[in-house]
Motif scaffolding. Structure first.
Motif, mmCIF file in Angstrom:
data_model
loop_
_atom_site.group_PDB
_atom_site.id
_atom_site.type_symbol
_atom_site.label_atom_id
_atom_site.label_comp_id
_atom_site.label_asym_id
_atom_site.label_seq_id
_atom_site.Cartn_x
_atom_site.Cartn_y
_atom_site.Cartn_z
ATOM 1 N N SER A 1 -1.969 1.434 6.525
ATOM 2 C CA SER A 1 -0.820 2.187 6.873
ATOM 3 C C SER A 1 -0.186 2.091 5.281
ATOM 4 C CB SER A 1 -0.014 1.448 7.625
ATOM 5 O OG SER A 1 1.564 1.856 7.596
ATOM 6 N N CYS A 2 0.373 3.567 4.827
ATOM 7 C CA CYS A 2 1.157 3.473 3.559
ATOM 8 C C CYS A 2 2.784 3.474 3.974
ATOM 9 C CB CYS A 2 1.037 4.812 2.947
ATOM 10 S SG CYS A 2 -0.840 4.704 2.027
ATOM 11 N N GLY A 3 3.150 3.015 5.225
ATOM 12 C CA GLY A 3 4.362 2.913 5.673
ATOM 13 C C GLY A 3 5.225 4.114 5.716
ATOM 14 N N SER A 4 6.299 4.028 5.172
ATOM 15 C CA SER A 4 7.155 5.086 5.324
ATOM 16 C C SER A 4 7.835 5.415 3.822
ATOM 17 C CB SER A 4 8.360 4.613 6.237
ATOM 18 O OG SER A 4 7.903 4.310 7.429
ATOM 19 N N CYS B 1 0.846 -1.192 0.100
ATOM 20 C CA CYS B 1 0.045 -0.081 0.021
ATOM 21 C C CYS B 1 0.851 1.147 -0.108
ATOM 22 C CB CYS B 1 -0.836 -0.142 1.283
ATOM 23 S SG CYS B 1 -1.971 -1.333 1.208
ATOM 24 N N SER B 2 0.456 2.242 -0.828
ATOM 25 C CA SER B 2 1.479 3.346 -1.081
ATOM 26 C C SER B 2 0.938 4.575 -1.386
ATOM 27 C CB SER B 2 2.353 3.086 -2.570
ATOM 28 O OG SER B 2 3.201 1.662 -2.515
ATOM 29 N N PHE B 3 1.410 5.755 -0.944
ATOM 30 C CA PHE B 3 1.056 7.056 -1.137
ATOM 31 C C PHE B 3 1.830 7.729 -1.996
ATOM 32 C CE2 PHE B 3 1.813 11.435 0.203
ATOM 33 C CZ PHE B 3 0.301 12.020 0.048
ATOM 34 N N THR C 1 6.306 -7.569 4.959
ATOM 35 C CA THR C 1 5.053 -7.578 5.811
ATOM 36 C C THR C 1 3.672 -7.363 5.189
ATOM 37 O OG1 THR C 1 5.352 -5.114 6.188
ATOM 38 C CG2 THR C 1 6.644 -6.873 7.801
ATOM 39 N N ALA C 2 2.822 -8.017 5.702
ATOM 40 C CA ALA C 2 1.564 -7.858 5.107
ATOM 41 C C ALA C 2 1.138 -6.529 5.367
ATOM 42 C CB ALA C 2 0.403 -8.797 5.701
ATOM 43 N N PRO C 3 -0.076 -5.847 4.325
ATOM 44 C CA PRO C 3 -0.543 -4.463 4.956
ATOM 45 C C PRO C 3 -1.042 -4.425 6.177
ATOM 46 C CG PRO C 3 -1.058 -5.126 2.718
ATOM 47 C CD PRO C 3 -0.586 -6.353 3.247
ATOM 48 N N ARG C 4 -0.784 -3.228 6.918
ATOM 49 C CA ARG C 4 -1.329 -3.027 8.398
ATOM 50 C C ARG C 4 -2.458 -2.157 8.449
ATOM 51 N NH1 ARG C 4 1.572 0.696 12.789
ATOM 52 N NH2 ARG C 4 0.362 0.139 14.563
ATOM 53 N N THR D 1 5.819 3.881 0.906
ATOM 54 C CA THR D 1 4.947 2.551 0.855
ATOM 55 C C THR D 1 5.003 1.566 2.043
ATOM 56 O OG1 THR D 1 4.641 0.709 -0.636
ATOM 57 C CG2 THR D 1 7.081 1.148 -0.028
ATOM 58 N N SER D 2 4.128 0.762 2.203
ATOM 59 C CA SER D 2 4.250 -0.182 3.284
ATOM 60 C C SER D 2 5.533 -0.941 3.350
ATOM 61 C CB SER D 2 3.179 -1.374 3.429
ATOM 62 O OG SER D 2 2.954 -1.830 2.152
ATOM 63 N N PRO D 3 5.834 -1.328 4.474
ATOM 64 C CA PRO D 3 7.369 -2.453 4.508
ATOM 65 C C PRO D 3 7.245 -3.513 3.677
ATOM 66 C CG PRO D 3 6.762 -1.474 6.707
ATOM 67 C CD PRO D 3 5.429 -1.321 5.735
#
Length: 589
Positions: free
Chosen positions: A383-386, A334-336, A352-355, A347-349
């Protein structure tokens, strides 16, 4: 929020996309550069490919032709269908020192008026197209009269001898490579000035985020339109910079049979792909068990979900639908991103599955991210992660001060991929978006921030996007995110998914909510009971959100306007409603 590596991705010496292509042709001339799978020519997909040396030679020819007709910095519009010629035209224009403007062929459905508006804004000197689209493009040019471009070329008819012509000096990294026009979800489309350095930086950021250190041997697979930021970077910039293969499909081929997308993913090991959220829902619903039986997705590196709000229900539905095919939950990323940042931001790490997190809806509306109790009204966000190779800050949009963890504010971005401003905008107005300054910056850079116009929150060190500032609905001092209302409406089977728009209007100096929703395509005419459906929807919204709907419009399919990237165009929907262009025989409350 620092990048995941805490350092910017290093530059390795090739300053432009065509500089990377020059390096690849010297190192791997016979490797496949690009493949187009044409489902119009054959139901099974007619495959056409170019090696790196063939692509390089044809790009050189277009660049030579363009340089003979356009001065450096003049705009060259790409008005062509999806395919290899589009990529050749784009790369040839920027190698000539011109500013490419990736657009679309004139008869593209749903884009009435947008093409004229963009051509008026960028005033191209030349147009590149294909022989099949040439007559339609030439007619569009002729109708522009004195504003018409000087020249028009069908890229696939260019004579071979142009490939031996001399070329002008390569552009500098800080020169503008292309104008990326926004989709127009919250404003009239504006052209973001993307430099060679911007696009190379963003391509490297994306490659690192999704491939990690193992880029060699990878591929990209995409049906996303090449005139969109995500499609262009995924299918052109990232493959050229990474020296990997690009596999292209036409968007229409995907929409007719989404299984074609999965077939190409299975056929290209170690690939990455991307799509907006609706496409994952659409694919899960349309791909048959028979197609799944021969679909293998265990070798896909990343399936990027972005471009519009990511719904946890969609992620779960898609992963469950294709678990049988070997799809790993962690493949879903999952991304922004946004055009103003070239495209990729966070993007999500990996691995790992999307949180997803259930936040208390009332607290979120008041600007604080608090996890919801079991029985409390909630908004579940993914979450779009970091970020990688750039920085993200959550900022008070009024005071311009960074906000602490769990506070909702505007998402600001800082990095080498940030565009230079909007084409033809007043310098001060453009700088307000692209060169914002933080107050009390602390350890963060004080200047050079992009204001995204998106609201978000940093929670447990990860980015969660909550919505658009301009779309926020404020009723009696409470904030409501339109996508929350839309999701509640679309829980009813009578309503079409991803085709609902919630927005506010002023009635007697009071903000009220209007919701426009399309009937489901699968709902027969004799199954439509408008009064019953409206009553049920009003009750659902009141129970879930404590909101009284001023007017609820039940509309025919394909009535709610969308942007060119497939997002619901809430502001355009609001305009049409106020102008009387959207209506149904609904009674006010």
């Amino acid at each position: 929020m620092e990048s995941t590596a805490a350092e910017f991705v290093p530059h390795d010496g090739a300053a432009t996309l065509t500089g990377y292509l020059d390096r690849s042709v010297a190192e791997r001339p016979d490797a496949t550069a690009i493949t187009f799978v044409d489902y119009e020519a054959s139901k099974d997909g007619l495959t056409t490919s170019l090696t790196i040396s063939e692509l390089h030679r044809r790009v050189h020819a277009v660049a030579a032709w363009t340089a003979h007709r356009c001065d450096p910095g003049e705009r060259v519009a790409i008005l062509a269908p999806q395919g290899i010629e589009y990529v050749i035209g784009f790369l040839g224009a920027i190698r000539a020192g011109a500013i490419a403007v990736p657009l679309f062929q004139p008869d593209m459905p749903g884009q009435e008026g947008r093409l004229d508006a963009v051509l008026d804004d960028c005033e191209p000197a030349c147009v590149l197209t294909t022989k099949d689209a040439f007559d339609r493009v030439r007619e569009v040019i002729r109708q522009r009269g004195a504003r018409a471009p000087r020249e028009c070329l069908a890229v696939d008819t260019l004579q071979e001898e142009w490939s031996s012509e001399s070329l002008p000096p390569t552009a500098a990294p800080d020169d503008v490579a292309y104008l990326q026009y926004t989709s127009g979800s919250t404003r009239v489309p504006a052209g973001v000035r993307i430099t060679h350095a911007n696009v190379v930086a963003n391509a490297r950021q994306a490659l690192s985020a999704y491939f990690g250190e193992r880029i060699e041997g990878g591929a990209t697979v995409s049906w996303l339109p090449l005139f969109h930021d995500m499609g262009l970077v995924l299918s052109v910039a990232a493959p050229v910079v990474g020296g990997i293969k690009s596999v292209l499909l036409d968007p229409a081929a995907f929409l007719r049979q989404p299984g074609r997308w999965l077939r190409q993913l299975a056929a290209n090991p170690r690939c990455i792909t991307a799509a907006p959220n609706f496409a994952f829902d659409y694919t899960a619903a349309r791909v048959t068990d028979r197609e799944k039986a021969w679909t293998r997705l265990d070798r896909v590196v990343a399936m990027i979900n972005g471009s519009e709000p990511v719904l946890p229900s969609t992620v779960e539905r898609f992963n469950r639908a294709f678990e049988f095919c070997g799809l790993r939950p962690e493949t879903h990323r999952c991304s922004f991103g946004l055009a103003e940042a070239t495209v990729f931001v966070a993007t999500s790490p990996a691995g790992t599955a999307p949180r997803s997190v259930r936040f208390d809806r009332d607290s979120l509306g008041r600007g604080a991210a608090v996890t919801a109790d079991d029985d409390a009204p909630s908004s579940t966000l993914v979450s779009c992660g970091s970020p990688l190779g750039q920085r993200v800050a959550i900022v008070d949009p009024d005071s311009h001060r960074p906000l602490p963890e769990a506070a909702v504010g505007e998402i600001w971005v800082n990095g080498p991929n940030i565009g230079q401003g909007y084409w033809n905008w007043d310098g001060a107005a453009s700088d307000e978006v692209f060169r914002a300054r933080l107050h009390e910056a602390g350890e963060l850079p004080e200047t050079g921030w992009l204001r995204t116009g998106d609201l978000g929150v940093r929670y447990d060190g990860e980015l969660f996007v909550t919505g658009r500032i301009k779309d926020l609905i404020i009723l009696d001092g409470r904030n409501h995110y339109p996508q929350d209302l839309e999701q509640t409406v679309e829980q009813r089977s009578e309503v079409r998914k991803h085709h609902t728009a919630a927005f506010s209007v002023s009635v007697d100096d009071t903000e009220r909510v209007v919701i426009a929703a399309e009937y489901s395509r699968s709902l027969p005419l004799e199954g439509r009971f408008p009064s019953d459906i409206e009553t049920a929807l009003r009750k659902d919204i009141a129970n879930a959100h404590g909101v009284s709907v001023h007017e609820l419009l039940l509309l025919e399919p394909d009535t709610v306007p969308h942007t060119s990237s497939g997002k619901v165009a809430r502001r355009e929907c609001r305009r049409r409603y106020l102008d009387g262009e959207l209506s149904s025989e609904k009674a006010h409350d």
